[in-house]
Design a protein around this motif. Structure first.
Motif, PDB file in Angstrom:
ATOM      1  N   TYR A   1       0.826  -1.209   0.000  1.00 27.49           N
ATOM      2  CA  TYR A   1       0.000   0.000   0.000  1.00 27.49           C
ATOM      3  C   TYR A   1       0.861   1.260   0.000  1.00 27.49           C
ATOM      4  CZ  TYR A   1      -4.357  -2.532   0.597  1.00 27.49           C
ATOM      5  OH  TYR A   1      -5.451  -3.348   0.393  1.00 27.49           O
ATOM      6  N   ALA A   2       1.933   1.253   0.772  1.00 31.85           N
ATOM      7  CA  ALA A   2       2.794   2.434   0.840  1.00 31.85           C
ATOM      8  C   ALA A   2       3.411   2.754  -0.515  1.00 31.85           C
ATOM      9  CB  ALA A   2       3.888   2.215   1.883  1.00 31.85           C
ATOM     10  N   ASP A   3       3.850   1.732  -1.232  1.00 34.09           N
ATOM     11  CA  ASP A   3       4.441   1.951  -2.557  1.00 34.09           C
ATOM     12  C   ASP A   3       3.413   2.526  -3.523  1.00 34.09           C
ATOM     13  OD1 ASP A   3       6.836   1.011  -1.635  1.00 34.09           O
ATOM     14  OD2 ASP A   3       6.686  -0.954  -2.616  1.00 34.09           O
ATOM     15  N   ALA A   4       2.196   2.000  -3.468  1.00 35.28           N
ATOM     16  CA  ALA A   4       1.151   2.477  -4.370  1.00 35.28           C
ATOM     17  C   ALA A   4       0.761   3.918  -4.086  1.00 35.28           C
ATOM     18  CB  ALA A   4      -0.079   1.576  -4.272  1.00 35.28           C
ATOM     19  N   LEU A   5       0.802   4.298  -2.819  1.00 33.40           N
ATOM     20  CA  LEU A   5       0.381   5.634  -2.412  1.00 33.40           C
ATOM     21  C   LEU A   5       1.529   6.639  -2.354  1.00 33.40           C
ATOM     22  CD1 LEU A   5      -2.100   4.557   0.382  1.00 33.40           C
ATOM     23  CD2 LEU A   5      -2.709   5.864  -1.660  1.00 33.40           C
ATOM     24  N   GLY A   6       2.753   6.160  -2.506  1.00 38.25           N
ATOM     25  CA  GLY A   6       3.898   7.062  -2.501  1.00 38.25           C
ATOM     26  C   GLY A   6       4.354   7.498  -1.131  1.00 38.25           C
ATOM     27  N   LEU A   7       4.064   6.687  -0.105  1.00 38.36           N
ATOM     28  CA  LEU A   7       4.562   7.024   1.231  1.00 38.36           C
ATOM     29  C   LEU A   7       6.049   6.692   1.319  1.00 38.36           C
ATOM     30  CD1 LEU A   7       1.356   6.352   1.674  1.00 38.36           C
ATOM     31  CD2 LEU A   7       1.997   6.561   4.066  1.00 38.36           C
ATOM     32  N   ASP A   8       6.743   7.435   2.179  1.00 40.64           N
ATOM     33  CA  ASP A   8       8.205   7.326   2.233  1.00 40.64           C
ATOM     34  C   ASP A   8       8.705   6.185   3.106  1.00 40.64           C
ATOM     35  OD1 ASP A   8       8.928   9.923   0.777  1.00 40.64           O
ATOM     36  OD2 ASP A   8       7.568  10.640   2.334  1.00 40.64           O
ATOM     37  N   PHE A   9       7.971   5.870   4.161  1.00 41.89           N
ATOM     38  CA  PHE A   9       8.432   4.880   5.140  1.00 41.89           C
ATOM     39  C   PHE A   9       7.279   3.977   5.561  1.00 41.89           C
ATOM     40  CE2 PHE A   9      10.982   8.727   5.723  1.00 41.89           C
ATOM     41  CZ  PHE A   9      12.271   8.239   5.599  1.00 41.89           C
ATOM     42  N   VAL A  10       7.644   2.779   6.010  1.00 41.08           N
ATOM     43  CA  VAL A  10       6.664   1.805   6.497  1.00 41.08           C
ATOM     44  C   VAL A  10       7.094   1.315   7.877  1.00 41.08           C
ATOM     45  CG1 VAL A  10       5.723  -0.513   6.185  1.00 41.08           C
ATOM     46  CG2 VAL A  10       5.945   1.014   4.222  1.00 41.08           C
ATOM     47  N   ILE A  11       6.158   1.342   8.800  1.00 40.33           N
ATOM     48  CA  ILE A  11       6.347   0.736  10.118  1.00 40.33           C
ATOM     49  C   ILE A  11       5.181  -0.226  10.319  1.00 40.33           C
ATOM     50  CG2 ILE A  11       6.563   1.096  12.601  1.00 40.33           C
ATOM     51  CD1 ILE A  11       7.415   3.991  11.985  1.00 40.33           C
ATOM     52  N   GLY A  12       5.487  -1.507  10.470  1.00 44.51           N
ATOM     53  CA  GLY A  12       4.442  -2.500  10.662  1.00 44.51           C
ATOM     54  C   GLY A  12       4.976  -3.665  11.467  1.00 44.51           C
ATOM     55  N   ASN A  13       4.152  -4.672  11.631  1.00 45.32           N
ATOM     56  CA  ASN A  13       4.600  -5.851  12.354  1.00 45.32           C
ATOM     57  C   ASN A  13       5.618  -6.624  11.531  1.00 45.32           C
ATOM     58  OD1 ASN A  13       3.291  -5.894  14.951  1.00 45.32           O
ATOM     59  ND2 ASN A  13       1.360  -6.070  13.837  1.00 45.32           N
TER      60      ASN A  13
END
Length: 229
Positions: A132-144
């Motif tokens: 989802y982050a790549d599709a939306l252009g977010l810079d960073f991902v924090i997840g489990n």
């Protein structure tokens, strides 16, 4: 404060976004199970496990590491990271992308224009979140994050990206990036994210559940509801 009708962009070096029922109009795990059920009977086992334990605990704000880790062992059934990553790619391309709120792109673009860094912080696993982050252009991902044994997924590491654990992970991220949570903005729909909403400079409740909507009204927090548009 009433529900916002126009797009408001806050001045902040970093903005955090929740995923489920926030940037997308469903829970990604539910979408995943429905998609997988079309070709794999194991999805029925996963759905039973999720409904019997995980979703009830989530509604009560009582998701434990053991409970969520056990669900992920059921979900991945001994897959390697590369195998799971391919499943997630197929899921996202066939179903997952259909549930992104159209308003999300406008909001994210407005922040990007002013140079704000965008962070997806979610109780979903990092591989699902990254799609989802790549599709939306977010810079960073924090997840489990996954715990591996002999190259196969065996559960989740600690802390969980949930409740106080989400604050812990957000704070660790902020330290590596050189800013403080008290300078950031956070958008979320759920009362389980209350600890992080309280830790940032500007909390914004986005498509909130009833409990969080009432609390936001009491605390005069901005409320944005894309479900009504």
């Amino acid at each position: 404060m009433p529900v916002e009708k126009t797009l408001q962009v806050y001045q902040a070096p970093y903005v955090f976004f929740d995923l489920d029922d926030s940037l997308i109009n469903k829970d990604a795990s539910s979408l995943w199970i429905k998609w997988r059920a079309k070709f794999d009977r194991w999805a029925v086992v996963e759905a039973i496990q999720a409904l019997a334990s995980l979703y009830r605990a989530y509604k009560k704000g009582r998701v434990s590491h053991w409970r969520l880790s056990y669900y992920y062992r059921t979900r991945t059934k001994g897959m390697t990271l590369s195998e799971y990553r391919q499943y997630i790619r197929d899921f996202f391309n066939q179903r997952g992308h259909l549930y992104i709120y159209p308003q999300a792109a406008s909001l994210l673009f407005a922040y990007q224009r002013q140079g704000t860094k965008l962070v997806l912080i979610t109780g979903q696993d990092e591989i699902m979140a990254k799609a989802y982050a790549d599709a939306l252009g977010l810079d960073f991902v924090i997840g489990n994050r996954f715990e591996l044994e002999d190259g196969k997924i065996k559960g989740l590491t600690k802390p969980l990206c949930y409740g106080e654990g989400k604050v812990e992970m957000a704070r660790a991220f902020a330290e590596t990036q050189g800013f403080k949570l008290s300078e950031a903005v956070f958008y979320s729909d759920s009362h389980s994210d209350l600890p992080l909403l309280e830790a940032v400079k500007q909390p914004v409740v986005l498509n909130p559940n009833q409990y969080l909507a009432r609390l936001a009204k009491q605390r005069n927090w901005p409320r944005v509801d894309w479900r009504k548009n």
